[in-house]
Design a protein around this motif. Sequence first.
Motif, mmCIF file in Angstrom:
data_model
loop_
_atom_site.group_PDB
_atom_site.id
_atom_site.type_symbol
_atom_site.label_atom_id
_atom_site.label_comp_id
_atom_site.label_asym_id
_atom_site.label_seq_id
_atom_site.Cartn_x
_atom_site.Cartn_y
_atom_site.Cartn_z
ATOM 1 N N THR A 111 82.361 35.281 -41.380
ATOM 2 C CA THR A 111 80.941 35.572 -41.198
ATOM 3 C C THR A 111 80.572 35.275 -39.749
ATOM 4 O O THR A 111 81.400 34.792 -38.967
ATOM 5 N N ASP A 112 79.346 35.542 -39.387
ATOM 6 C CA ASP A 112 78.838 35.265 -38.042
ATOM 7 C C ASP A 112 78.600 33.759 -37.916
ATOM 8 O O ASP A 112 77.474 33.268 -38.001
ATOM 9 N N ASN A 113 79.706 33.016 -37.715
ATOM 10 C CA ASN A 113 79.695 31.548 -37.725
ATOM 11 C C ASN A 113 79.934 31.041 -36.308
ATOM 12 O O ASN A 113 81.029 31.167 -35.771
ATOM 13 N N SER A 114 78.924 30.443 -35.698
ATOM 14 C CA SER A 114 79.011 30.057 -34.291
ATOM 15 C C SER A 114 79.980 28.904 -34.034
ATOM 16 O O SER A 114 80.343 28.663 -32.885
ATOM 17 N N ASP A 153 72.107 24.225 -29.540
ATOM 18 C CA ASP A 153 72.990 25.075 -28.728
ATOM 19 C C ASP A 153 73.796 26.034 -29.597
ATOM 20 O O ASP A 153 74.145 27.133 -29.170
ATOM 21 N N LYS A 154 74.113 25.577 -30.800
ATOM 22 C CA LYS A 154 74.984 26.361 -31.668
ATOM 23 C C LYS A 154 74.209 27.145 -32.736
ATOM 24 O O LYS A 154 74.814 27.743 -33.626
ATOM 25 N N MET A 167 76.534 33.978 -33.336
ATOM 26 C CA MET A 167 77.398 34.072 -32.167
ATOM 27 C C MET A 167 76.717 34.689 -30.950
ATOM 28 O O MET A 167 77.021 34.318 -29.819
ATOM 29 N N CYS A 168 75.828 35.613 -31.163
ATOM 30 C CA CYS A 168 75.218 36.284 -30.015
ATOM 31 C C CYS A 168 74.293 35.361 -29.229
ATOM 32 O O CYS A 168 73.990 35.640 -28.064
ATOM 33 N N HIS A 169 73.852 34.284 -29.839
ATOM 34 C CA HIS A 169 72.901 33.395 -29.172
ATOM 35 C C HIS A 169 73.460 31.995 -28.919
ATOM 36 O O HIS A 169 72.926 31.276 -28.071
ATOM 37 N N ALA A 170 74.497 31.607 -29.626
ATOM 38 C CA ALA A 170 75.028 30.245 -29.510
ATOM 39 C C ALA A 170 75.875 30.079 -28.254
ATOM 40 O O ALA A 170 76.394 31.042 -27.685
ATOM 41 N N ALA A 171 76.015 28.826 -27.839
ATOM 42 C CA ALA A 171 76.881 28.495 -26.705
ATOM 43 C C ALA A 171 78.347 28.609 -27.120
ATOM 44 O O ALA A 171 78.704 28.437 -28.288
ATOM 45 N N HIS A 189 79.400 17.950 -33.010
ATOM 46 C CA HIS A 189 80.275 18.123 -34.177
ATOM 47 C C HIS A 189 80.455 19.610 -34.453
ATOM 48 O O HIS A 189 80.544 20.039 -35.610
ATOM 49 N N ASN A 190 80.499 20.378 -33.352
ATOM 50 C CA ASN A 190 80.643 21.827 -33.445
ATOM 51 C C ASN A 190 82.115 22.206 -33.580
ATOM 52 O O ASN A 190 82.804 22.512 -32.628
ATOM 53 N N THR A 191 82.582 22.155 -34.818
ATOM 54 C CA THR A 191 83.964 22.503 -35.137
ATOM 55 C C THR A 191 84.060 22.974 -36.578
ATOM 56 O O THR A 191 83.404 22.401 -37.461
#
Length: 426
Positions: free
Chosen positions: A270-273, A313-314, A318-322, A398-400
Amino acid sequence: MAMLLRGGQVYYQGQLQTADVLIKDGVIQAVAPQLMVDSDTVQVIDVTGKLVTPGLVDVHVHYREPGQTAKETIQTGSLAAAHGGFTTVVTMANVDPVPDTPEQFAKQVALNQTKGLVHIYQNSPVTKDLTSDQIVDMVAMKKLGAVGFSNDGHGIQNAKTMYDAMQQAAQVGLPIAAHVQDDALYDHGVMNAGPVAQRLGLPGILGVSESSQVARDLDLAAATGVHYHVCHVSTKASVDLIRDAKARGVKVTAEVAPHHLLFSDDDILTDNSNFKMNPPLRSESDRQALIQGLLDGTIDLIATDHAPHTDDDKAGGMCHAAFGITGSETAFASLYTAFVRLGIFTLPQLLHWLTLAPATAFNLPAGDLQVGKPADVSVFDLEQQFVYQATDYLSKGHNTPLTGQPMYGQTLLTLVDGQLVYQQED
């Protein structure tokens, strides 16, 4: 007080052996089976059945201080490193202000030393502001402690700028660590160009945006004699180019990030940043080429590209996240679980890529256990399965996508210069 780590499986001189490790005054005093000590004067810690290693070495982290401390600080980043078993790291220069003058660089080094809980070495920018064509004072940066030059986060677009920078870096004897990205081919994509991006309706990043710059830079490195280091290799084409260059005698080293070994774009359902990173997750054939590149020596080492961000930030897809993924706290455990337990890598191989190999590539005084050397040591539990929840991370980020995934290889304790900087709570 002196300390004895009793009965662990110790990674020592490239091999695993059951041994005791004696530490006194911040230095390794002895590594041998069944050392006899006075328990009144030596703290004995039973690590029977646990893995004892040199402190892990990560030559690619982002600590965001100064200027972006909502994402991470030197203190939280280095604590996260210790939580993952890392005792030596090299930080990138994309902070604010960019440390692109000797004065700013000296301030950054002092900040690292004051606030860091592990050994922190600093990369200098290659050019002013990371994006210009004005090369920094490389002689001065080396004198102030730079271990390499990198505009990480930005590819150097002008070939003449890269050529001139390589000539100067070769003269001072330090590597250029390149984020290889042709911006025109990158073209504002958010994930790997291919069937998955098409299915999700997301703009893609072509693999040639990376490999075309690798090809250019390898020719320039051959012409200048510089030590050229390729950051976060992600494509089969890049691996093939590096392999050929090594066969020709080009002085090149390369790193791969854990996430590029663990995942391909097939894992993005899915669109998962949390799967948005730069370079992006590539195809499964690219992932297999990275694994083979490690095994045959084309890729020299593993480095996390630890890139923490806030939840905001996340947000927004995906189109907007860092771009970016955290990695310090999950690197060893995720790789041990996915590759060593399944027999793809041996444990000594994985430890080499996370200790002596990165230290050697950047000429760092780290990466192995030696009597008389600083006691940078980590202890891991390879048997007990565990799961990280978002609240378990010591990084601000914790962006993982590894959150919630069962793993083995949890860090039990980490020593820096013989001092306890992390210990798992009971």
